[in-house]
Write an enzyme that holds these catalytic residues in place. Structure first.
Site, PDB file in Angstrom:
ATOM      1  N   ILE A  25      12.545  -9.868  30.035  1.00  0.00           N
ATOM      2  CA  ILE A  25      12.988 -10.919  29.108  1.00  0.00           C
ATOM      3  C   ILE A  25      14.511 -10.950  28.998  1.00  0.00           C
ATOM      4  O   ILE A  25      15.064 -11.675  28.183  1.00  0.00           O
ATOM      5  CB  ILE A  25      12.358 -10.794  27.702  1.00  0.00           C
ATOM      6  CG1 ILE A  25      12.742  -9.481  27.015  1.00  0.00           C
ATOM      7  CG2 ILE A  25      10.834 -10.935  27.778  1.00  0.00           C
ATOM      8  CD1 ILE A  25      12.484  -9.498  25.521  1.00  0.00           C
ATOM      9  N   GLU A  26      15.213 -10.161  29.813  1.00  0.00           N
ATOM     10  CA  GLU A  26      16.673 -10.236  29.829  1.00  0.00           C
ATOM     11  C   GLU A  26      17.115 -10.770  31.201  1.00  0.00           C
ATOM     12  O   GLU A  26      16.994 -11.951  31.465  1.00  0.00           O
ATOM     13  CB  GLU A  26      17.276  -8.882  29.452  1.00  0.00           C
ATOM     14  CG  GLU A  26      16.871  -8.484  28.026  1.00  0.00           C
ATOM     15  CD  GLU A  26      17.526  -7.204  27.530  1.00  0.00           C
ATOM     16  OE1 GLU A  26      18.645  -6.871  27.920  1.00  0.00           O
ATOM     17  OE2 GLU A  26      16.882  -6.511  26.716  1.00  0.00           O
ATOM     18  N   MET A  27      17.580  -9.906  32.078  1.00  0.00           N
ATOM     19  CA  MET A  27      18.071 -10.396  33.364  1.00  0.00           C
ATOM     20  C   MET A  27      16.948 -10.547  34.402  1.00  0.00           C
ATOM     21  O   MET A  27      17.104 -11.246  35.404  1.00  0.00           O
ATOM     22  CB  MET A  27      19.190  -9.493  33.859  1.00  0.00           C
ATOM     23  CG  MET A  27      20.367  -9.492  32.871  1.00  0.00           C
ATOM     24  SD  MET A  27      21.562  -8.151  33.106  1.00  0.00           S
ATOM     25  CE  MET A  27      22.788  -8.985  34.115  1.00  0.00           C
TER      26      MET A  27
END
Lengths: 328, 328
Positions: free
Chosen positions: B123-125
């Site tokens: 859910i980030e990079m």
């Protein structure tokens, strides 16, 4: 004495190539811009990096026109609000003040007019001018900066976009290898690059890619000789004029810094510069380049990469109780 | 002569306040860091702004820890790959090397270990270490920079995160008003700010918010005296240790630059610093502050804003044929 004479002769030779090339070559030197109002430039730089001009407070001008990556985002088309995928490839902000009009379809006459667009485009920053101005006015430091730059308490989208455009004008990329060569430094280009430039002219590329931008001076149909194959539905300038003969007509993009601004074309479909050159020769000029020719032209194109702007990140003033909260 | 004497006396007074404050005050001065390897810092800065460490090629470290905005994104929780909404508020990168552990729940022992996390967090990079290394190795300029910084051709996620962490260490914010006062400059704080600091100590805030970071030195339960009301399901350190007594236990955040790092708390639920102070006093210390008291403490907290780092944007080297394409 002999050495001095040689140096003098080189200097004379350089001067004359400079004069000759400056007047006769279709591509012209790019120079840094001077004389801009410092207060407007600094304010514009802050606004350039200001994510609070977007509904989500996460997208700034620099998100899609990243000064760290040739003034583009290196995506086929940009990612906007709520991961919306854009309709057309983001053009570079570098040297963009030298374009004769702005946007691929020329719907903005200058950078100031252009800058107003993305703020309220629902698939880009998805905000509104009214909300953006409300946000900026809620922050005392911005009110002070606008007063310093524009001499009055009140400001509107006009001043916001003027400041952004003024900052953008600083983003010139002078002193490319090609510009050094244009100024008379024969050692700035390799033999292959000089040959590539000769081919670039000989094949007719400079019919469109000329001037200081090597482009950006006219409209042209994409697929002039043969149709351009694309899934992208953009009709180009027809969307502005309503005229059928403007279908697939776009502003000719600059080739300055082209090695950094991949992927290519308005649909961002081509990642390989040499292939892009071959496609252009084929569909615009009806010419089939040999691999040697397209390789040489590509070698020339990489000499159009100039000195990238040195931009120190601004420090954005904090929000207040009156500042709109991000809409995620 | 009289004037000189007064000046001397002030100097002596300043020196003695300095010595006294330096040794007795619970909050300590922050100093700039020195002696870091320049090649690693520069490489780390480039990687800090490198969107190609993310699957979409649009998210860099700076997206959520923006050096232009106090080292945070000023969102309750961050926006990641495909507009995924994060689980916990992004902590500031400023002065972050002084934290005793990293992340809210302390699951990384230092900045280098921390830096490896977001790259492969879906859910980030949303990338992987393997793909990130593949991307960097596909770019000749990165291979050269890694060789310069680490003295060898080969590099792995270890060198990548070491370089990022080395750059992060430069992001100190010295010379805040409070630090000037700590060093003996009585004029650096107003009467209200000095009173606010006295209250901050008197009410017991310094039990947790001490040291150079005014925090970052220990874990503490969020809701020590009264439960903290939140919809955020994060259990804090329990996720790391598995122990029930670690439920809702988080690293105490730094208060350095706190006026810039809104919204507050691990759930990013409070936008108003004065209200955040009142909530903390209530649920952590069982104290009801008067509006005058919380206002004074807030006035003190704004003196912890230091000089923000001057960061010039790097110029990222272009991708090659071997570089992975963005996954939109």
């Amino acid at each position: 004495m002999k050495k001095m004479l040689i140096v003098s002769l080189i200097a004379v030779a350089s001067c004359s190539s400079y004069a000759a090339r400056q007047s006769s070559e279709p591509i012209k030197v790019i120079e840094p811009i001077v004389g801009l109002d410092t207060a407007k430039v600094e304010l514009g730089k802050t606004l350039w990096f200001e994510p609070r001009l977007s509904a989500s407070n996460t997208i700034s001008c620099n998100s899609c026109h990243n000064v760290a990556t040739g003034g583009v985002d290196n995506l086929p088309t940009s990612i906007g609000h709520k991961w919306a995928v854009g309709g057309i490839n983001s053009p570079t902000v570098l040297n963009s003040d030298l374009n004769f009009v702005q946007f691929w379809n020329g719907r903005a006459k200058d950078l100031q007019e252009q800058a107003a667009g993305p703020i309220e485009n629902p698939i880009e920053m998805a905000f509104s001018h009214e909300l953006a101005i409300g946000t900026l006015k809620s922050i005392p430091q911005y009110r002070e900066w606008f007063k310093e730059a524009y001499g009055k308490e009140e400001f509107t989208i006009t001043e916001v976009t003027d400041a952004i455009a003024t900052f953008e004008k600083t983003l010139r990329t002078p002193n490319s290898k090609f510009d050094k060569w244009l100024k008379g430094d024969d050692s700035a280009l390799t033999k292959e690059q000089v040959e590539g430039y000769a081919l670039f002219k000989q094949k007719g590329c400079t019919a469109c890619h000329s001037g200081p931008l090597a482009g950006g001076q006219m409209y042209q149909k994409m697929g002039l000789v043969k149709a351009f194959k694309t899934d992208n539905p953009d009709v180009g300038r027809k969307a502005v004029t309503g005229n059928d003969f403007d279908k697939y007509v776009f502003k000719v993009p600059t080739l300055r810094n082209v090695e950094l601004t991949y992927p290519y074309f308005h649909d961002g479909s081509e990642w390989d510069l040499q292939k892009a050159v071959e496609i252009m020769a084929d569909i615009q000029l009806g010419q089939t380049l040999t691999p040697q020719e397209s390789k040489k032209i590509t070698a020339f194109l990489t000499t159009l990469t100039g000195e990238q702007p040195q931009v120190t990140l601004p420090h954005l003033p904090p929000s207040t109780h009156g500042t709109a909260r991000p809409q995620i």
